[in-house]
Design an enzyme around this catalytic site. Structure first.
Site, PDB file in Angstrom:
ATOM      1  N   GLY A  11       0.807  -1.212   0.000  1.00  0.00           N
ATOM      2  CA  GLY A  11       0.000   0.000   0.000  1.00  0.00           C
ATOM      3  C   GLY A  11       0.839   1.260   0.000  1.00  0.00           C
ATOM      4  CD  GLN A  12      -0.436   7.364   0.490  1.00  0.00           C
ATOM      5  OE1 GLN A  12      -1.307   7.194   1.327  1.00  0.00           O
ATOM      6  NE2 GLN A  12      -0.219   8.531  -0.083  1.00  0.00           N
ATOM      7  CG  ASP A  34       0.173  -6.534  -0.350  1.00  0.00           C
ATOM      8  OD1 ASP A  34       0.200  -5.489   0.308  1.00  0.00           O
ATOM      9  OD2 ASP A  34      -0.784  -6.847  -1.079  1.00  0.00           O
ATOM     10  CE1 TYR A 140      -8.835   3.855   6.980  1.00  0.00           C
ATOM     11  CE2 TYR A 140      -9.313   6.130   7.550  1.00  0.00           C
ATOM     12  CZ  TYR A 140      -8.405   5.129   7.302  1.00  0.00           C
ATOM     13  OH  TYR A 140      -7.056   5.392   7.367  1.00  0.00           O
ATOM     14  CE  LYS A 144      -7.126   3.037  10.054  1.00  0.00           C
ATOM     15  NZ  LYS A 144      -5.998   2.068  10.010  1.00  0.00           N
ATOM     16  CB  ILE A 170       0.118   9.945   4.112  1.00  0.00           C
ATOM     17  CG1 ILE A 170      -0.062   9.648   5.608  1.00  0.00           C
ATOM     18  CG2 ILE A 170       1.579   9.748   3.704  1.00  0.00           C
ATOM     19  CD1 ILE A 170       0.314   8.228   5.997  1.00  0.00           C
TER      20      ILE A 170
END
Length: 318
Positions: A11-12, A34, A140, A144, A170
């Site tokens: 991912g990022q 992954d 989401y 979290k 980010i």
């Protein structure tokens, strides 16, 4: 940290965290995994295809590589999660639960990124405190908040060394974002270089906290290396670097590219999510407990982003 396993490495964050950690701890000591093959992650160190929803395979990788620290980066982001909340819950929560259970069984530390999305419309908008009301309105964000509570539970009940950061948006010049509300802040630089214009899906006057990837990577290592006896909080720390609106970011780009044009085509889902998040976080606890301090601001980041994206796009043309 001596032997690190990263799940969700493609991912990022992971695609840049892997080489960053390898540069610090040694290539062979950072095992990237992954759910699918990831180009580049196997070039300088070990890589395995691993489904984080399969705890048996995760435990096997931890045992085979003598892992002492697990980085759980698996997540469906905010905008994508709203399109399929059931899948988002399954992936986001079960990957974390498996990471914590494997860590309990094999005596590992665990890092999991949280998010500004853990806050909601009832949280204070300006200088949002470390400890405050958290009632997110996205799946989401719900994941979290639940993840923060679950990680704290595993620390308190089982003594697992769990640590986490509530990241703002980010911004990276290397990896494209994957369906988050703050994606515009990366896309705008690419479109500025490609076309000299950008159509933004987020309202022009919505403030959101952002952080440049080099600061994000450094914050992770600094937190994980911090003296545990100085940590009053664990899951999860606010970190802040810069807060701006799309209009402010466009104006910053125009200082370098006077002909840059910005228009708006608002995505109602992203608008709703953005309006529910804080304008700016209070990160005083991170500063006091483990010495957090950002090194990048909107001006220095824009200089670096435009130069890096221009170079990247030129290479892709060849």
């Amino acid at each position: 940290m001596k032997k690190i396993l990263i799940v969700g490495a493609g991912g990022q964050i992971g695609s840049e965290l892997v080489p960053y950690l390898r540069s610090i701890y040694g290539n062979d000591n950072v095992v990237a995994t992954d759910v699918r093959e990831c180009k580049g992650l196997a070039d300088d160190g070990p890589f395995e295809v691993l489904d984080a929803l399969n705890p048996t395979n995760m435990a096997s990788a931890v045992a085979r590589h003598n892992i002492d620290t697990i980085f759980n980066l698996v997540a469906l982001l905010s905008a994508v999660g709203e399109r399929n909340p059931q899948m988002a819950w399954n992936i986001n929560m079960n990957a974390l639960f498996n990471s914590l259970e494997v860590a309990r069984q094999h005596h590992c530390a665990v890092f999991t990124p949280s998010s500004i999305g853990a806050f909601g419309p009832t949280s204070p908008k300006d200088m949002t405190p470390q400890d405050t009301i958290m009632q997110p309105t996205t799946i989401y964000g719900i994941c979290k908040v639940t993840g923060e509570l679950l990680s704290n539970y595993y620390h308190q009940k089982y003594g697992i060394d769990t640590r986490s950061i509530r990241f703002p948006g980010i911004i990276s010049n290397k990896t494209l974002p994957g369906g988050g509300t703050t994606d515009y802040a990366v896309e705008i630089y690419y479109e500025a270089i490609r076309n000299g214009r950008y159509t933004c899906a987020v309202p022009h006057d919505v403030y959101m906290d952002m952080i440049y990837m080099p600061d994000a990577l450094r914050s992770i290592v600094e937190l994980m290396e911090a003296d545990p006896f100085k940590l009053k909080h664990r899951n999860s720390f606010n970190v802040a670097s810069m807060s701006f609106t799309p209009d402010i970011l466009a104006a910053e780009i125009r200082k370098r590219m006077p002909n840059f044009e910005m228009s708006y085509d608002i995505d109602p889902v992203k608008e709703s999510i953005a309006n529910s998040w804080p304008n700016q976080l209070d990160d005083s606890c991170a500063r006091e407990e483990w010495g957090w301090k950002p090194q990048w601001d909107i001006s220095s980041m824009t200089d670096d982003m435009l130069a890096a994206v221009a170079k990247k796009l030129e290479v892709e043309k060849k």
